[in-house]
Design an enzyme around this catalytic site. Structure first.
Site, PDB file in Angstrom:
ATOM      1  NE  ARG A 171      36.639  72.846   6.011  1.00 10.24           N
ATOM      2  CZ  ARG A 171      35.545  73.477   5.360  1.00 10.24           C
ATOM      3  NH1 ARG A 171      34.874  72.489   4.668  1.00 10.24           N
ATOM      4  NH2 ARG A 171      35.180  74.493   5.510  1.00 10.24           N
ATOM      5  NE  ARG A 175      46.924  78.961  -2.454  1.00 11.42           N
ATOM      6  CZ  ARG A 175      46.175  79.770  -1.800  1.00 11.42           C
ATOM      7  NH1 ARG A 175      46.794  80.616  -1.230  1.00 11.42           N
ATOM      8  NH2 ARG A 175      44.752  79.545  -1.721  1.00 11.42           N
ATOM      9  NE  ARG A 248      33.825  71.503  19.481  1.00  6.29           N
ATOM     10  CZ  ARG A 248      33.774  71.326  20.911  1.00  6.29           C
ATOM     11  NH1 ARG A 248      32.787  70.667  21.504  1.00  6.29           N
ATOM     12  NH2 ARG A 248      34.496  72.309  21.419  1.00  6.29           N
ATOM     13  NE  ARG A 279      35.635  81.012  12.842  1.00  3.73           N
ATOM     14  CZ  ARG A 279      35.631  80.103  11.730  1.00  3.73           C
ATOM     15  NH1 ARG A 279      36.496  80.193  10.674  1.00  3.73           N
ATOM     16  NH2 ARG A 279      34.573  79.244  11.596  1.00  3.73           N
ATOM     17  CD  GLU A 299      33.066  81.077  14.710  1.00  2.13           C
ATOM     18  OE1 GLU A 299      33.166  82.197  13.911  1.00  2.13           O
ATOM     19  OE2 GLU A 299      33.350  80.133  14.398  1.00  2.13           O
ATOM     20  CE1 TYR A 347      32.909  72.398   7.976  1.00  2.00           C
ATOM     21  CE2 TYR A 347      34.557  70.853   8.348  1.00  2.00           C
ATOM     22  CZ  TYR A 347      34.418  71.996   8.355  1.00  2.00           C
ATOM     23  OH  TYR A 347      34.980  73.138   8.714  1.00  2.00           O
ATOM     24  CG  ASP A 349      32.720  74.599   2.209  1.00  2.00           C
ATOM     25  OD1 ASP A 349      32.793  74.814   3.025  1.00  2.00           O
ATOM     26  OD2 ASP A 349      34.067  74.069   1.600  1.00  2.00           O
TER      27      ASP A 349
HETATM   28  N1  UDP Z   1      42.493  75.151  11.035  1.00  2.00           N
HETATM   29  C1  UDP Z   1      43.801  75.292  11.982  1.00  2.00           C
HETATM   30  N2  UDP Z   1      44.040  76.923  12.323  1.00  2.00           N
HETATM   31  C2  UDP Z   1      43.562  77.831  11.633  1.00  2.00           C
HETATM   32  C3  UDP Z   1      42.322  77.778  10.935  1.00  2.00           C
HETATM   33  C4  UDP Z   1      41.913  76.410  10.551  1.00  2.00           C
HETATM   34  O1  UDP Z   1      44.114  74.733  12.408  1.00  2.00           O
HETATM   35  O2  UDP Z   1      43.909  78.960  12.152  1.00  2.00           O
HETATM   36  C5  UDP Z   1      42.005  73.792  10.784  1.00  2.00           C
HETATM   37  C6  UDP Z   1      41.200  73.355  11.963  1.00  2.00           C
HETATM   38  O3  UDP Z   1      41.414  72.043  12.207  1.00  2.00           O
HETATM   39  C7  UDP Z   1      39.656  73.556  11.296  1.00  2.00           C
HETATM   40  C8  UDP Z   1      39.869  73.294   9.831  1.00  2.00           C
HETATM   41  O4  UDP Z   1      41.154  73.644   9.501  1.00  2.00           O
HETATM   42  O5  UDP Z   1      38.780  72.713  11.801  1.00  2.00           O
HETATM   43  C9  UDP Z   1      38.956  74.063   8.864  1.00  2.00           C
HETATM   44  O6  UDP Z   1      38.793  75.329   9.004  1.00  2.00           O
HETATM   45  P1  UDP Z   1      37.981  76.351   8.334  1.00  2.00           P
HETATM   46  O7  UDP Z   1      38.308  77.376   8.639  1.00  2.00           O
HETATM   47  O8  UDP Z   1      37.773  75.728   6.872  1.00  2.00           O
HETATM   48  O9  UDP Z   1      36.496  75.821   9.066  1.00  2.00           O
HETATM   49  P2  UDP Z   1      35.236  76.639   9.099  1.00  2.00           P
HETATM   50  O10 UDP Z   1      35.441  77.942   8.499  1.00  2.00           O
HETATM   51  O11 UDP Z   1      34.445  75.650   8.273  1.00  2.00           O
HETATM   52  O12 UDP Z   1      34.916  76.753  10.498  1.00  2.00           O
END
Ligand code: UDP
Length: 366
Positions: A171, A175, A248, A279, A299, A347, A349
């Site tokens: 996801r 870059r 989850r 986060r 969170e 999952y 978006d």
């Molecule tokens: N992820 C990570 N480190 C980060 C942010 C994301 O390893 O700092 C990985 C982690 O496996 C996570 C996935 O990327 O489950 C998807 O993150 P995203 O932020 O897209 O998830 P959401 O916002 O849907 O919770």
């Protein structure tokens, strides 16, 4: 003749889009919602003029022009671009993984130098990646995996990276440019005035009843309409007859501070294993707020137990197989349509949820 053409269970994005379109096509709809507010997990609560994303931060992003045009009919989107910061034990890194991150991690300056560094570290993976750990190392190497991925991911999912599917990490963009935009999508933003404006405008003119739990009395609710659009958990609809799907969970702690700017950015990810939350969201930055106070949300990922709000489906092989059993049953329910993150155990978006609801409209409401 039933009283309504459609009973829509759940007032999140899927339900609200379907209800809007069905109403436009002259269908009589009733939306029922278990919670005491509409909007599902995009619901915002206005606190001191700040739209607090009550169930976690949501940033709208899409590459599908049709979907962008669709949502913009209902609310104006601002020019927010998501650029979270990762905090690993006090070291700060830009996300997603890009030249800024590589420079901060290794001091490299050019894309070529970064490629060499990652190629060295990726060499430990000698075959096609089989799980999230191997996928992550093969994308960005072992240092970034250890500091920015492993702890965060294992907290979020409650499983080791070896047990998780590779697609989750795909996801995130990787870059070789100095570009901190978290998403690759063409269109991005947050609704001006918060997500409630979007949901309220979608549901304008549609009858909505709050605090009504479909699953507490399915027969009563079903009798009200010819057809049901169900956006709750698919296993609950079938009374868990094959067993429970795993989800989850999340717990949110909202705090108010008497200062204008707590962390200087909307999202800081705590990527070590020890910090119990994944986060901290500072909501005002989604809308460039200038209030003298601020609200943040910590969170905490959590195990999920039946009866709690489910946030993420756990798309591992075991749960996928169980979902397939439910999906087969769902196909045999001619008058019920299952949709959305919980109804399809996917999952999704936000843009994909809307796309999926509009596809259903195309199919069912010509
Ligand atoms: N992820 C990570 N480190 C980060 C942010 C994301 O390893 O700092 C990985 C982690 O496996 C996570 C996935 O990327 O489950 C998807 O993150 P995203 O932020 O897209 O998830 P959401 O916002 O849907 O919770």
């Amino acid at each position: 003749m039933a009283q309504y053409d459609y009973l829509i269970v759940g007032s999140g994005l899927y339900g609200a889009v379907f209800a809007h379109e069905a109403k436009e096509k002259g269908k009589k709809c009733l939306v029922i919602e278990k919670r005491n507010h509409i909007g599902g997990n995009i619901y915002c609560k206005n606190m001191d003029g700040i739209n607090v994303h009550y169930y976690g931060g949501h940033i709208f992003h899409t590459s599908i022009k049709k979907i962008w045009d669709y949502v913009n009919q209902f609310v104006e989107f601002n020019n927010y671009v998501n650029s979270p910061i990762a905090n690993y034990k006090g070291e700060l890194y830009n996300l997603p993984f890009n030249m800024n991150t590589f420079h901060q991690m290794w001091g490299v300056v050019t894309p070529k130098e970064a490629e060499i560094k990652i190629a060295e570290q990726r060499a430990v993976i000698k075959h096609e990646p089989q799980n999230l750990e191997e996928q992550a190392i093969s994308l960005v190497g072992t240092d970034i995996y250890e500091k920015l991925i492993k702890g965060y991911t294992e907290k979020q999912w409650g499983r080791t990276c070896k047990e998780l599917p590779a697609f989750i990490i795909k996801r995130l963009p990787v870059r070789y440019t100095y570009d901190n935009n978290y998403f690759n999508d063409r269109y991005q933003g947050v609704p001006v005035g918060g997500y409630n404006v979007l949901i309220e405008n979608l549901l304008k003119g549609v009858e909505v009843r709050l605090e009504c739990d479909f699953n507490k009395d399915k027969a009563k609710w079903k009798a009200l309409a010819d057809k049901v659009v169900y956006t709750g958990a698919i296993d609950e609809y079938f009374d868990y007859k094959f067993g429970e799907l795993e989800y989850r969970g999340l717990h949110f702690e909202i705090e108010k501070y008497d200062e204008a700017n707590y962390q200087g950015v909307a999202a800081v990810n705590y990527t070590d294993a020890e910090t119990p939350y994944t986060r901290i969201i500072e909501h005002k930055h989604f809308e460039f707020g200038t209030q003298p106070v601020t609200y943040i949300t910590k969170e905490y990922p959590a195990d999920w137990y039946k009866g709690e709000e489910a946030y993420y489906p756990v798309n591992d092989a075991k749960n996928e197989a169980l979902y397939q059993q439910y999906a087969e049953l769902a196909d045999k329910e001619p008058n019920t349509i299952f949709g959305g993150r919980l109804g399809e155990y996917k999952y999704y978006d936000m843009d994909k949820v809307i796309d999926s609801a509009l596809q259903l409209v195309e199919k069912k409401l010509k």
